[in-house]
Design a protein around this motif. Structure first.
Motif, PDB file in Angstrom:
ATOM      1  N   LEU A  98       0.834  -1.201   0.000  1.00  5.89           N
ATOM      2  CA  LEU A  98       0.000   0.000   0.000  1.00  5.89           C
ATOM      3  C   LEU A  98       0.872   1.256   0.000  1.00  5.89           C
ATOM      4  CD1 LEU A  98      -2.758  -0.957   2.596  1.00  5.89           C
ATOM      5  CD2 LEU A  98      -3.057  -0.663   0.139  1.00  5.89           C
ATOM      6  N   PRO A  99       0.357   2.352  -0.573  1.00  6.40           N
ATOM      7  CA  PRO A  99       1.106   3.611  -0.526  1.00  6.40           C
ATOM      8  C   PRO A  99       1.072   4.213   0.874  1.00  6.40           C
ATOM      9  CG  PRO A  99      -1.057   3.968  -1.482  1.00  6.40           C
ATOM     10  CD  PRO A  99      -0.925   2.484  -1.299  1.00  6.40           C
ATOM     11  N   THR A 100       1.907   5.214   1.083  1.00 11.64           N
ATOM     12  CA  THR A 100       1.864   5.943   2.340  1.00 11.64           C
ATOM     13  C   THR A 100       0.552   6.725   2.428  1.00 11.64           C
ATOM     14  OG1 THR A 100       3.082   7.710   1.229  1.00 11.64           O
ATOM     15  CG2 THR A 100       4.357   6.176   2.583  1.00 11.64           C
ATOM     16  N   SER A 101       0.165   7.101   3.634  1.00  7.10           N
ATOM     17  CA  SER A 101      -1.060   7.873   3.813  1.00  7.10           C
ATOM     18  C   SER A 101      -0.834   9.333   3.430  1.00  7.10           C
ATOM     19  CB  SER A 101      -1.533   7.786   5.261  1.00  7.10           C
ATOM     20  OG  SER A 101      -2.046   6.497   5.524  1.00  7.10           O
ATOM     21  N   LYS A 102      -1.888   9.979   2.915  1.00  9.70           N
ATOM     22  CA  LYS A 102      -1.833  11.373   2.477  1.00  9.70           C
ATOM     23  C   LYS A 102      -2.802  12.180   3.327  1.00  9.70           C
ATOM     24  CE  LYS A 102      -3.457  12.298  -1.627  1.00  9.70           C
ATOM     25  NZ  LYS A 102      -3.558  12.433  -3.099  1.00  9.70           N
ATOM     26  N   ILE A 103      -2.283  13.192   4.032  1.00 10.32           N
ATOM     27  CA  ILE A 103      -3.084  13.965   4.974  1.00 10.32           C
ATOM     28  C   ILE A 103      -2.980  15.439   4.611  1.00 10.32           C
ATOM     29  CG2 ILE A 103      -3.447  14.537   7.410  1.00 10.32           C
ATOM     30  CD1 ILE A 103      -2.040  11.840   8.046  1.00 10.32           C
TER      31      ILE A 103
ATOM     32  N   ASP B 244      -1.783   2.522   6.803  1.00 11.09           N
ATOM     33  CA  ASP B 244      -1.274   2.747   5.446  1.00 11.09           C
ATOM     34  C   ASP B 244      -2.403   3.058   4.461  1.00 11.09           C
ATOM     35  OD1 ASP B 244       1.151   2.072   6.492  1.00 11.09           O
ATOM     36  OD2 ASP B 244       1.230   0.059   5.619  1.00 11.09           O
ATOM     37  N   GLY B 245      -2.054   3.807   3.435  1.00  8.41           N
ATOM     38  CA  GLY B 245      -2.934   3.970   2.282  1.00  8.41           C
ATOM     39  C   GLY B 245      -4.136   4.860   2.480  1.00  8.41           C
ATOM     40  N   CYS B 246      -4.127   5.730   3.498  1.00  5.20           N
ATOM     41  CA  CYS B 246      -5.297   6.566   3.779  1.00  5.20           C
ATOM     42  C   CYS B 246      -5.225   7.901   3.021  1.00  5.20           C
ATOM     43  CB  CYS B 246      -5.406   6.856   5.271  1.00  5.20           C
ATOM     44  SG  CYS B 246      -5.642   5.372   6.280  1.00  5.20           S
ATOM     45  N   ILE B 247      -6.392   8.464   2.728  1.00 10.61           N
ATOM     46  CA  ILE B 247      -6.509   9.785   2.116  1.00 10.61           C
ATOM     47  C   ILE B 247      -7.393  10.620   3.038  1.00 10.61           C
ATOM     48  CG2 ILE B 247      -7.255  11.103   0.099  1.00 10.61           C
ATOM     49  CD1 ILE B 247      -6.872   8.525  -1.546  1.00 10.61           C
ATOM     50  N   VAL B 248      -6.771  11.564   3.761  1.00  9.86           N
ATOM     51  CA  VAL B 248      -7.462  12.281   4.840  1.00  9.86           C
ATOM     52  C   VAL B 248      -7.446  13.783   4.562  1.00  9.86           C
ATOM     53  CG1 VAL B 248      -7.474  12.780   7.320  1.00  9.86           C
ATOM     54  CG2 VAL B 248      -6.849  10.487   6.511  1.00  9.86           C
ATOM     55  N   HIS B 249      -8.631  14.380   4.505  1.00 12.22           N
ATOM     56  CA  HIS B 249      -8.789  15.826   4.354  1.00 12.22           C
ATOM     57  C   HIS B 249      -9.574  16.410   5.531  1.00 12.22           C
ATOM     58  CE1 HIS B 249      -7.301  15.882   0.180  1.00 12.22           C
ATOM     59  NE2 HIS B 249      -7.932  14.730   0.049  1.00 12.22           N
ATOM     60  N   ALA B 250      -9.719  15.671   6.599  1.00 15.20           N
ATOM     61  CA  ALA B 250     -10.551  16.074   7.748  1.00 15.20           C
ATOM     62  C   ALA B 250     -10.039  17.357   8.380  1.00 15.20           C
ATOM     63  CB  ALA B 250     -10.574  14.955   8.777  1.00 15.20           C
ATOM     64  N   ALA B 251     -10.941  18.041   9.101  1.00 13.26           N
ATOM     65  CA  ALA B 251     -10.526  19.199   9.892  1.00 13.26           C
ATOM     66  C   ALA B 251      -9.758  18.744  11.129  1.00 13.26           C
ATOM     67  CB  ALA B 251     -11.750  20.025  10.293  1.00 13.26           C
ATOM     68  N   LYS B 252     -10.253  17.651  11.751  1.00 10.70           N
ATOM     69  CA  LYS B 252      -9.636  17.193  13.001  1.00 10.70           C
ATOM     70  C   LYS B 252      -9.876  15.707  13.200  1.00 10.70           C
ATOM     71  CE  LYS B 252      -9.784  18.147  18.017  1.00 10.70           C
ATOM     72  NZ  LYS B 252     -10.435  18.955  19.059  1.00 10.70           N
ATOM     73  N   ILE B 253      -8.831  15.010  13.640  1.00 11.97           N
ATOM     74  CA  ILE B 253      -8.955  13.616  14.078  1.00 11.97           C
ATOM     75  C   ILE B 253      -8.303  13.517  15.447  1.00 11.97           C
ATOM     76  CG2 ILE B 253      -8.272  11.218  13.665  1.00 11.97           C
ATOM     77  CD1 ILE B 253      -8.417  11.755  10.683  1.00 11.97           C
ATOM     78  N   GLU B 254      -9.087  13.105  16.442  1.00 10.31           N
ATOM     79  CA  GLU B 254      -8.611  13.080  17.828  1.00 10.31           C
ATOM     80  C   GLU B 254      -8.911  11.729  18.472  1.00 10.31           C
ATOM     81  OE1 GLU B 254      -9.900  15.184  22.047  1.00 10.31           O
ATOM     82  OE2 GLU B 254      -9.964  16.377  20.213  1.00 10.31           O
ATOM     83  N   ARG B 255      -7.922  11.174  19.152  1.00 14.66           N
ATOM     84  CA  ARG B 255      -8.014   9.904  19.875  1.00 14.66           C
ATOM     85  C   ARG B 255      -8.782   8.856  19.056  1.00 14.66           C
ATOM     86  NH1 ARG B 255     -10.594   7.157  24.548  1.00 14.66           N
ATOM     87  NH2 ARG B 255      -8.894   6.007  25.552  1.00 14.66           N
ATOM     88  N   SER B 256      -8.275   8.615  17.861  1.00 18.12           N
ATOM     89  CA  SER B 256      -8.943   7.694  16.942  1.00 18.12           C
ATOM     90  C   SER B 256      -7.921   6.841  16.207  1.00 18.12           C
ATOM     91  CB  SER B 256      -9.792   8.468  15.922  1.00 18.12           C
ATOM     92  OG  SER B 256     -10.841   9.164  16.568  1.00 18.12           O
ATOM     93  N   VAL B 257      -8.371   5.653  15.822  1.00 16.81           N
ATOM     94  CA  VAL B 257      -7.563   4.733  15.023  1.00 16.81           C
ATOM     95  C   VAL B 257      -8.194   4.677  13.636  1.00 16.81           C
ATOM     96  CG1 VAL B 257      -6.743   2.362  14.765  1.00 16.81           C
ATOM     97  CG2 VAL B 257      -6.871   3.401  17.047  1.00 16.81           C
ATOM     98  N   ILE B 258      -7.409   5.009  12.620  1.00 15.49           N
ATOM     99  CA  ILE B 258      -7.902   5.061  11.248  1.00 15.49           C
ATOM    100  C   ILE B 258      -7.277   3.907  10.472  1.00 15.49           C
ATOM    101  CG2 ILE B 258      -8.156   6.494   9.191  1.00 15.49           C
ATOM    102  CD1 ILE B 258      -9.521   7.620  11.718  1.00 15.49           C
TER     103      ILE B 258
END
Length: 422
Positions: free
Chosen positions: A292-297, A309-323
């Motif tokens: 998998l590619p690296t994650s992009k945030i 691995d492999g995530c595409i994240v455009h969120a405003a905030k991610i707190e105390r979470s496992v993605i």
């Protein structure tokens, strides 16, 4: 190197009803954990790290995904005797029934085990989170001359009423056993523990459901088809007839058999110094080696977040979470106290249009998601608000399930844009 004295038997559990709906379409050992692993990876990795590389995994419900995971993950040399095999309940001339309990599962599978040479059977649970060197337990078993050894975990009085409790002598030999004792009985059930455990008030030895049996004794015990469970029948009867050692374990250990404990075990991985250490060179957790590619945030405030691995994240905030793997999170969305299991594959825009759905697998834009578990491949539309908590009543719909205030969005479910669950 392989420890040829030991054959490992990993009990996959029954229907896994306490982990429903995560077990609706998969067996309990196949439930995804920590963003990129499966529950079964924990006992298998502990065995591999202890040079125990002959393993059977016993299961009977929804075992297809478990079979696939193990087949794709655990490959050993053609010139080695190492293996990880899944044994599902099967009809034979001797038995046409499903496994009736832990001991019955071992009994019905004995003809497979006896095709291998071994001195000790190491029996493990498939739904616990811990890191243990089994060689130390095996050495203690041999040094004591025991016929059975049981891994025990010192617990406080409040927790003792939820476990099978052992009482030991000064040599750690188990003298008696009581299942889930009433609090009024506890003063008579203290055992010798280390000074550190004593200072923490952990005076009671709880069974961890991890056993070592001498081969000949296991064969003998399995002849009695009137006993179906180790914890409730085999162990209480055996300790009065066979020398049984308590092997005290003081590291991190938790039974993750229900939604609440599963949720907390995953979120605990986001702590600054997590009790379960995934970053250990010697006690690695193995799983399928995905390419998998690296994650992009982009533009996201991350606070105590574990991103696979492999995530595409455009969120405003991610707190105390496992993605989890291949997750997508849309712009201006907020994710707090969540375990997002991720996706099995990537979707193209063409696929989304072809299937006439409004969003990619993952979380859409401007969402607020808190106190939730998002199972694999689910679609959360735009402007969705999921705010779990104790205020929510236990309930189930076609797309989500609420238990103890935790909202579990089901695998492959589609939560339409604008939905509010709070």
């Amino acid at each position: 190197m392989i420890n040829n004295k030991v054959l490992s038997i990993i009990l996959g559990g029954g229907q896994g009803s306490r982990l429903y709906p995560l077990t609706e379409n998969r067996s309990k050992p196949a439930v995804p954990i920590a963003g990129k692993y499966r529950l079964v990876d924990i006992p298998i990795s502990n065995c591999i790290n202890s040079d125990i590389k002959r393993m059977f995994v016993l299961t009977q419900f929804n075992s297809a995904s478990l079979n696939k995971h193990i087949q794709n993950t655990y490959h050993f040399s053609f010139f080695s005797s190492a293996f990880v095999d899944v044994l599902a309940a099967e009809q034979t001339i001797q038995s046409g029934e499903w496994f009736q309990g832990t001991a019955d599962a071992v009994r019905q599978s004995m003809h497979h085990f006896l095709q291998h040479d071994f001195e000790y059977a190491l029996i493990l649970s498939g739904d616990q989170l811990y890191q243990m060197d089994f060689n130390e337990m095996i050495e203690a078993h041999e040094d004591s001359g025991a016929e059975i050894s049981i891994a025990t975990y010192p617990v406080i009085a409040k927790d003792a009423t939820s476990f099978g409790i052992m009482k030991t002598d000064e040599n750690n030999i188990i003298e008696s056993f009581i299942e889930k004792p009433d609090a009024s009985l506890l003063p008579d059930w203290t055992s010798n523990v280390s000074e550190e455990m004593n200072n923490q008030g952990r005076h009671y030895l709880a069974s961890m459901g991890i056993y070592i049996f001498n081969r000949d004794l296991l064969i003998e015990l399995m002849k009695d088809d009137g006993t179906v469970d180790f914890g409730k029948e085999i162990i209480p009867e055996a300790i009065n007839k066979h020398k049984t050692l308590s092997y005290q374990y003081e590291g991190y250990w938790t039974d993750i058999g229900n939604i609440d404990s599963f949720f907390e075990a995953n979120l605990g991985l986001t702590d600054a110094i997590p009790k379960f250490n995934l970053y250990d060179n010697k006690q690695r957790i193995y799983t399928n080696a995905r390419i998998l590619p690296t994650s992009k945030i982009s533009g996201t405030l991350l606070e105590k977040a574990v991103i696979s691995d492999g995530c595409i994240v455009h969120a405003a905030k991610i707190e105390r979470s496992v993605i989890g793997l291949r997750s997508r999170v849309g712009a201006e969305s907020t994710v707090i106290n969540c375990y997002m299991m991720g996706n099995d594959r990537y979707e193209s825009l063409e696929e989304v249009q072809q299937h006439k759905v409004s969003t990619f697998m993952g979380i859409g834009e401007r969402c607020f998601i808190k106190n939730a578990i998002l199972d694999k491949n689910c679609r959360i539309g735009d402007d969705v608000r999921i705010n779990g908590g104790k205020k929510l009543k236990d309930q189930e719909t076609d797309t989500y399930f609420v238990k103890d205030g935790i909202v579990v969005v089901k695998k492959d479910a589609h939560i339409p844009s604008g939905t509010i669950i709070q």
